[in-house]
Design a protein around this motif. Sequence first.
Motif, short mmCIF file in Angstrom:
data_model
loop_
_atom_site.label_atom_id
_atom_site.label_comp_id
_atom_site.label_asym_id
_atom_site.label_seq_id
_atom_site.Cartn_x
_atom_site.Cartn_y
_atom_site.Cartn_z
N ASN A 287 -0.51 -1.37 -14.91
CA ASN A 287 0.91 -1.60 -15.30
C ASN A 287 1.39 -0.40 -16.35
OD1 ASN A 287 3.32 -2.63 -16.31
ND2 ASN A 287 2.50 -4.39 -17.32
N PRO A 288 2.48 0.33 -15.96
CA PRO A 288 3.26 0.05 -14.80
C PRO A 288 2.72 0.61 -13.30
CG PRO A 288 3.91 1.98 -15.87
CD PRO A 288 2.75 1.50 -16.54
N TRP A 289 3.64 0.34 -12.17
CA TRP A 289 3.15 0.54 -10.80
C TRP A 289 4.38 1.64 -10.48
CZ3 TRP A 289 3.01 -4.48 -7.46
CH2 TRP A 289 1.86 -5.25 -7.82
N VAL A 290 5.26 1.80 -11.41
CA VAL A 290 6.35 2.60 -11.15
C VAL A 290 6.32 3.80 -12.46
CG1 VAL A 290 8.76 3.18 -10.71
CG2 VAL A 290 7.54 1.29 -9.77
N ILE A 291 6.20 5.06 -11.92
CA ILE A 291 6.57 6.23 -12.92
C ILE A 291 7.63 7.00 -12.32
CG2 ILE A 291 5.63 8.08 -14.27
CD1 ILE A 291 3.02 6.24 -14.71
N ASN A 292 8.75 7.23 -12.72
CA ASN A 292 9.85 8.09 -12.23
C ASN A 292 10.30 7.74 -10.79
OD1 ASN A 292 10.32 9.39 -14.64
ND2 ASN A 292 8.65 10.96 -13.94
N ARG A 293 9.88 8.35 -9.69
CA ARG A 293 9.97 7.99 -8.44
C ARG A 293 8.88 7.96 -7.61
NH1 ARG A 293 15.34 8.64 -6.35
NH2 ARG A 293 16.80 8.21 -7.79
N PHE A 294 7.67 7.71 -8.32
CA PHE A 294 6.47 7.18 -7.65
C PHE A 294 6.24 5.89 -7.99
CE2 PHE A 294 5.37 11.76 -7.56
CZ PHE A 294 4.44 11.96 -6.72
N ALA A 295 5.77 4.97 -6.91
CA ALA A 295 5.36 3.60 -6.95
C ALA A 295 4.18 3.39 -6.41
CB ALA A 295 6.64 2.92 -6.32
N LEU A 296 3.36 2.61 -6.83
CA LEU A 296 2.13 2.05 -6.10
C LEU A 296 2.53 0.73 -5.37
CD1 LEU A 296 -0.25 2.31 -9.22
CD2 LEU A 296 0.05 3.95 -7.43
N VAL A 297 1.85 0.50 -4.04
CA VAL A 297 2.05 -0.46 -3.38
C VAL A 297 0.52 -0.84 -2.85
CG1 VAL A 297 2.98 -1.33 -1.28
CG2 VAL A 297 4.34 0.18 -2.75
N GLY A 298 0.44 -2.39 -2.66
CA GLY A 298 -0.84 -2.69 -2.14
C GLY A 298 -2.11 -2.57 -2.96
N ASP A 299 -3.23 -2.16 -2.41
CA ASP A 299 -4.51 -2.19 -3.15
C ASP A 299 -4.48 -1.10 -4.32
OD1 ASP A 299 -5.42 -4.12 -1.69
OD2 ASP A 299 -6.83 -3.08 -0.78
N ALA A 300 -3.50 0.03 -4.16
CA ALA A 300 -3.40 1.01 -5.31
C ALA A 300 -3.18 0.41 -6.14
CB ALA A 300 -2.50 2.20 -4.83
N ALA A 301 -2.23 -0.74 -6.35
CA ALA A 301 -1.65 -1.49 -7.47
C ALA A 301 -2.29 -2.47 -8.02
CB ALA A 301 -0.17 -1.80 -7.19
N HIS A 302 -3.18 -3.22 -6.92
CA HIS A 302 -3.56 -4.42 -7.27
C HIS A 302 -4.86 -5.01 -6.34
CE1 HIS A 302 -1.56 -6.04 -3.86
NE2 HIS A 302 -0.47 -5.60 -4.23
N ALA A 303 -5.99 -4.23 -6.49
CA ALA A 303 -7.13 -4.42 -5.36
C ALA A 303 -7.52 -5.86 -5.88
CB ALA A 303 -8.00 -3.35 -5.58
N ILE A 304 -7.96 -6.74 -5.12
CA ILE A 304 -8.54 -7.98 -5.46
C ILE A 304 -9.56 -8.22 -4.27
CG2 ILE A 304 -6.33 -8.83 -6.41
CD1 ILE A 304 -6.15 -10.68 -3.84
N ILE A 305 -10.43 -9.17 -4.98
CA ILE A 305 -11.75 -9.41 -4.02
C ILE A 305 -11.26 -10.50 -3.13
CG2 ILE A 305 -13.39 -8.85 -5.79
CD1 ILE A 305 -13.62 -11.76 -6.61
N PRO A 306 -12.00 -10.51 -1.90
CA PRO A 306 -11.49 -11.31 -0.88
C PRO A 306 -11.51 -13.01 -0.75
CG PRO A 306 -13.38 -10.29 -0.12
CD PRO A 306 -13.18 -10.02 -1.63
N PHE A 307 -11.82 -13.46 -1.75
CA PHE A 307 -12.06 -14.78 -1.57
C PHE A 307 -11.10 -15.80 -2.02
CE2 PHE A 307 -15.60 -12.53 -3.37
CZ PHE A 307 -16.43 -12.62 -2.35
N TYR A 308 -9.74 -15.43 -1.53
CA TYR A 308 -8.72 -16.33 -1.43
C TYR A 308 -7.89 -15.85 -0.27
CZ TYR A 308 -6.21 -20.28 -3.59
OH TYR A 308 -5.69 -21.65 -3.88
N GLY A 309 -8.48 -14.97 0.66
CA GLY A 309 -7.69 -14.52 1.85
C GLY A 309 -6.53 -13.88 1.61
N GLN A 310 -6.35 -13.33 0.52
CA GLN A 310 -4.76 -12.99 0.30
C GLN A 310 -4.50 -11.44 -0.02
OE1 GLN A 310 -1.53 -14.93 -0.09
NE2 GLN A 310 -3.13 -16.32 1.43
N GLY A 311 -5.68 -10.69 0.14
CA GLY A 311 -5.34 -9.27 -0.27
C GLY A 311 -4.54 -8.50 0.60
N MET A 312 -4.78 -8.47 2.02
CA MET A 312 -3.55 -8.22 2.89
C MET A 312 -2.20 -8.77 2.68
SD MET A 312 -3.30 -8.69 6.92
CE MET A 312 -3.36 -10.36 6.63
N ASN A 313 -2.20 -10.18 2.52
CA ASN A 313 -0.90 -11.04 2.67
C ASN A 313 -0.23 -10.52 1.18
OD1 ASN A 313 -1.22 -13.18 4.78
ND2 ASN A 313 -3.15 -13.15 3.71
#
Length: 443
Positions: A287-313
């Motif tokens: 946190n944050p995911w945004v600095i100026n005009r750069f933004a993080l999306v997906g695993d770059a912002a929030h990698a999670i372990i795969p045990f709820y089947g929601q990483g890609m979702n």
Amino acid sequence: MKEKAVIIGGGLSGSLLAICLAKRGLDVELYERRNDMRTGKTEAGRSINLALSTRGIEALKKVGLAGQVLNDAIPMNGRQMHSRTGELTNQPYGKEGQFINSVSRAGLNLKLIQLAGEYPNVKMFFNCKCTDANLKNNTATILKEDGTEVQVSGDVMFGTDGAFSAIRSEMQKTNRFNYSQTYENYGYKELEIAPGKDGSFQMEKNALHIWPRGEFMMIALPNPEGSFTCTLFLGYEGTNSFANLKDEASVLNFFNTYFADAVPMMPDLVKDFMENPIGNLVTVRCNPWVINRFALVGDAAHAIIPFYGQGMNCSFEDVKDLDDLIEQHYPNWDIILDEYQKARIINANAIADLACKNFVEMRDLVGRHEFMKFKHIEHDLCDLYPEHFKSQYELVTFNTTPYSYAQAQGGKNENLIQYIIENGLDEQLDNKALIEPLFQKFK
């Protein structure tokens, strides 16, 4: 003049984002460190099959790919647990007609890359590694395959370059940037259950298979050609660990002891085990995911372990919500990016917590009598009182309600079901006069 967006990372979220931005009329440049998947060269042995559910499907609808992807997917109606003695127990995921979908990570990524390539305003560059970024002047340094470096710039820059993001690494150097990286004491290794001799499935096709063994487990997801992609989750050290499985004899002994019903279906077990790499399980929060005009999306912002089947979702939902905000507020990127991170950070943290909790559930609890009783009551409440009660799994998997709401509601559900058990009400669940007031009590 058209605005230009630069995307660093051509995985699932990066390629989906490229399509969404192209559809909005922006010029898009995408840089990916791996080979172009369209050439047929892909990494093997590193990918867990994906469980596509409602949030991911809604995102794919935005680019017209949902139907095509689902045509190639295999529905999984629930879990099928395998005991050490080979006994099978089934747990449905939700109501009749609710299921998640087994899809190939590589196959889905290929579809997205192919579709992105059809847009004339998308340029994709492969074998290009981001080595640096200047957050103040909207530039990134790209190392090309031939060893030369180039500077790329855009009106807006997106880091979709995964759990070990180069863009996030630059953000970490800025003032008051919060970051955590937590590894599980477990790794994973991809294996395979082969199709039958006639090409048929050797286990139940429409299920996610789990071999829960307390401190470790194996899962298997079906593939269209009749095979199952298996993933062994095992500790790095200890009695039963990757450290102690170093030769054919130890591997076979371990699998014959704990997964005996699977061994006859795994003709390449030893070869796969020895050759496929051990993957790491990491949770990343920032946190944050945004600095100026750069933004993080997906695993770059929030990698999670795969045990709820929601990483890609979850990553796809990032893209969907971002695209919705672009529709509402473009060309005001300040509002778009600020609203994006406000909406997503709290929910990414919630699903990260739920994934960690579900790891314990899948490897240990699913085979226990107490847990089975809890799930039976939960399932009955969903069926009997659909207007009053939704399970946490249903809220996460078959809805688009915020993950943070699902997390909070799950805690209330646990208190309600515990009350029902402690007061001996589990045999009277259909007594509306008795049960309905409890929904208000535990609201």
